[in-house]
Motif scaffolding. Structure first.
Motif, mmCIF file in Angstrom:
data_model
loop_
_atom_site.group_PDB
_atom_site.id
_atom_site.type_symbol
_atom_site.label_atom_id
_atom_site.label_comp_id
_atom_site.label_asym_id
_atom_site.label_seq_id
_atom_site.Cartn_x
_atom_site.Cartn_y
_atom_site.Cartn_z
ATOM 1 N N UNK A 111 27.967 -16.273 -45.637
ATOM 2 C CA UNK A 111 27.083 -15.238 -45.125
ATOM 3 C C UNK A 111 25.690 -15.256 -45.720
ATOM 4 N N UNK A 112 25.408 -16.255 -46.551
ATOM 5 C CA UNK A 112 24.132 -16.283 -47.248
ATOM 6 C C UNK A 112 22.996 -16.948 -46.507
ATOM 7 N N UNK A 113 23.296 -17.545 -45.338
ATOM 8 C CA UNK A 113 22.267 -18.186 -44.521
ATOM 9 C C UNK A 113 22.430 -17.722 -43.081
ATOM 10 N N UNK A 114 21.325 -17.344 -42.439
ATOM 11 C CA UNK A 114 21.377 -16.833 -41.075
ATOM 12 C C UNK A 114 21.816 -17.933 -40.118
ATOM 13 N N UNK A 115 22.735 -17.594 -39.228
ATOM 14 C CA UNK A 115 23.240 -18.555 -38.241
ATOM 15 C C UNK A 115 22.286 -18.556 -37.055
ATOM 16 N N UNK A 116 21.222 -19.337 -37.151
ATOM 17 C CA UNK A 116 20.156 -19.311 -36.146
ATOM 18 C C UNK A 116 20.462 -20.279 -35.011
ATOM 19 N N UNK A 117 20.253 -19.857 -33.761
ATOM 20 C CA UNK A 117 20.428 -20.769 -32.626
ATOM 21 C C UNK A 117 19.309 -21.797 -32.585
ATOM 22 N N UNK A 118 19.568 -22.884 -31.886
ATOM 23 C CA UNK A 118 18.594 -23.974 -31.787
ATOM 24 C C UNK A 118 17.561 -23.635 -30.719
ATOM 25 N N UNK A 119 16.522 -22.927 -31.126
ATOM 26 C CA UNK A 119 15.412 -22.575 -30.246
ATOM 27 C C UNK A 119 14.163 -22.441 -31.105
ATOM 28 N N UNK A 120 13.035 -22.199 -30.462
ATOM 29 C CA UNK A 120 11.797 -22.036 -31.210
ATOM 30 C C UNK A 120 11.694 -20.646 -31.819
ATOM 31 N N UNK A 121 10.934 -20.590 -32.915
ATOM 32 C CA UNK A 121 10.528 -19.300 -33.467
ATOM 33 C C UNK A 121 9.081 -19.413 -33.926
ATOM 34 N N UNK A 122 8.348 -18.334 -33.780
ATOM 35 C CA UNK A 122 6.987 -18.252 -34.282
ATOM 36 C C UNK A 122 7.064 -17.985 -35.777
ATOM 37 N N UNK A 123 6.271 -18.712 -36.574
ATOM 38 C CA UNK A 123 6.406 -18.637 -38.028
ATOM 39 C C UNK A 123 5.058 -18.413 -38.708
ATOM 40 N N UNK A 202 -2.756 -28.408 -52.004
ATOM 41 C CA UNK A 202 -3.865 -28.332 -51.066
ATOM 42 C C UNK A 202 -3.484 -27.699 -49.746
ATOM 43 N N UNK A 203 -2.284 -27.123 -49.646
ATOM 44 C CA UNK A 203 -1.834 -26.416 -48.446
ATOM 45 C C UNK A 203 -1.642 -24.951 -48.810
ATOM 46 N N UNK A 204 -2.162 -24.052 -47.971
ATOM 47 C CA UNK A 204 -2.141 -22.634 -48.311
ATOM 48 C C UNK A 204 -1.308 -21.771 -47.378
ATOM 49 N N UNK A 205 -0.935 -22.287 -46.217
ATOM 50 C CA UNK A 205 -0.077 -21.544 -45.296
ATOM 51 C C UNK A 205 0.366 -22.482 -44.184
ATOM 52 N N UNK A 206 1.420 -22.061 -43.482
ATOM 53 C CA UNK A 206 1.897 -22.753 -42.283
ATOM 54 C C UNK A 206 1.937 -21.725 -41.163
ATOM 55 N N UNK A 207 1.398 -22.075 -40.004
ATOM 56 C CA UNK A 207 1.377 -21.167 -38.862
ATOM 57 C C UNK A 207 1.838 -21.906 -37.610
ATOM 58 N N UNK A 208 2.367 -21.124 -36.645
ATOM 59 C CA UNK A 208 2.743 -21.685 -35.366
ATOM 60 C C UNK A 208 4.241 -21.701 -35.146
ATOM 61 N N UNK A 209 4.653 -22.161 -33.978
ATOM 62 C CA UNK A 209 6.064 -22.162 -33.615
ATOM 63 C C UNK A 209 6.717 -23.493 -33.942
ATOM 64 N N UNK A 210 7.981 -23.404 -34.326
ATOM 65 C CA UNK A 210 8.786 -24.576 -34.626
ATOM 66 C C UNK A 210 10.244 -24.200 -34.510
ATOM 67 N N UNK A 211 11.134 -25.113 -34.861
ATOM 68 C CA UNK A 211 12.554 -24.878 -34.698
ATOM 69 C C UNK A 211 13.083 -23.770 -35.588
ATOM 70 N N UNK A 212 13.973 -22.944 -35.027
ATOM 71 C CA UNK A 212 14.593 -21.880 -35.805
ATOM 72 C C UNK A 212 15.484 -22.418 -36.931
ATOM 73 N N UNK A 213 16.279 -23.493 -36.701
ATOM 74 C CA UNK A 213 17.070 -24.029 -37.822
ATOM 75 C C UNK A 213 16.205 -24.433 -39.009
#
Length: 322
Positions: A111-123, A202-213
């Motif tokens: 139960x310690x990791x969310x069971x995410x479906x294989x679809x996009x999510x905005x992050x 040298x990276x300060x953030x990540x933005x945009x949609x990618x895989x939910x897993x």
């Protein structure tokens, strides 16, 4: 003994063996061979561990074998754990010999990791200074200002990672109009999440949609590192929406790190396949190879960078530089 203390070095062996196997196909142009090699090596190592593991984040359903499928049972028996895997994050970039491909795993108590479906999510992914100071519902410019303020910088000093996809044209334009710089990547938003959370990349953030897993894997690492992910599921049709609801998800909710990785004990490891911003890729030499891994635990608050020499033949010698 806690899950973290018991398994942290075990998961390193898992990612190391997967990286060694996948790297044999690096630069050969066959992404399917890359993925199959990494997957089979990872499955073999997991089945040798004293765990009763269930894959909650994998590479598809049972009928898509030989991939590590959601619901697959792994291990010789023992402590019950949930497993999230990406045997090769960046099959395309590995096949092309490009930077930043890795093999990734996270393990937690049941139960310690969310069971995410294989679809996009905005992050929206940020490092520790900006954690709790941003909001996925805010305009891009407002979040960039909050990130800059948290780091005592100007927006113009920021570098934001975005997956190089046509769907991100507007996002890229908004980031640039706000004054920040964009680093486009072909694949690999889990390793990008680590880069955002580790100072000096040298990276300060990540933005945009990618895989939910990949979002769940990133959340596991960010929880260990003190960073933050905020995410919203983006079902593309009624079928995906129904599946999301069946798995307990809500497309209207903004999920945070603790929602995607709620476990008290979390172990995360990633081993480089090709050279990247954080990890060096696999390097072969006469009779052996060298791997570079990051491994961490949430409860132990220990982050390890592990440089391993694998002596594969009897006459192989340890090499300082490969």
């Amino acid at each position: 003994m806690s899950i973290e203390n018991k398994l942290v070095l075990e998961v390193v062996r898992v990612t190391e063996q997967a990286a060694l196997a996948a790297s044999r196909f690096s630069g050969k142009g066959d992404k399917h061979a890359v993925d199959e090699a990494g997957t089979e090596a990872m499955r073999k190592q997991l089945n040798e561990m004293e765990i009763s593991g269930t894959v909650v984040i994998g590479e598809g359903e049972m009928d898509e074998a030989p991939m590590l499928y959601i619901g697959e049972q792994l291990g010789k028996g023992g402590v019950e754990v949930d497993i999230a895997v990406d045997p090769v994050e960046g099959t395309n970039i590995t096949a092309k010999g490009l930077p930043n491909s890795v093999t990734v795993i996270a393990i937690s108590e049941k139960g310690g990791l969310f069971h995410a479906p294989d679809m996009y999510m905005d992050k929206l992914i940020v490092g520790p200074p900006a954690a709790g100071k941003v909001d996925l519902s805010w305009p891009v410019g407002a979040n960039l200002k909050a990130i800059a303020l948290s780091m005592n910088r100007n927006v113009e000093d920021l570098v934001i990672v975005v997956l190089d996809r046509p769907r991100h044209e507007r996002l890229i334009r908004e980031i640039r109009e706000a004054g920040a710089r964009v680093k486009l990547i072909g694949d690999g938003d889990v390793i990008a999440a680590l880069a955002a959370a580790i100072r000096g990349t040298g990276v300060h953030a990540v933005m945009g949609s990618g895989g939910a897993p990949e979002g769940v894997l990133a959340a596991a690492a960010l929880k260990c590192l003190g960073g933050e992910i905020q995410a919203r599921f983006l079902p593309e049709d009624d079928e995906q929406r129904e599946r999301l609801h069946a798995m307990g998800g809500d497309e209207n909710k903004i999920y945070k790190t603790a929602d995607l990785a709620p476990g008290d004990e979390i172990v995360f490891a990633a081993t480089g396949i090709t050279d990247g911003d954080i990890l060096e890729g696999v390097r072969f030499f006469g009779g052996g190879a060298r791997t570079h891994t990051i491994a961490m635990g949430h409860k132990t608050r220990v982050v390890r960078f592990i440089d391993t020499i694998h002596l594969m033949e009897a006459d192989a010698r340890v090499v300082i530089r490969v």
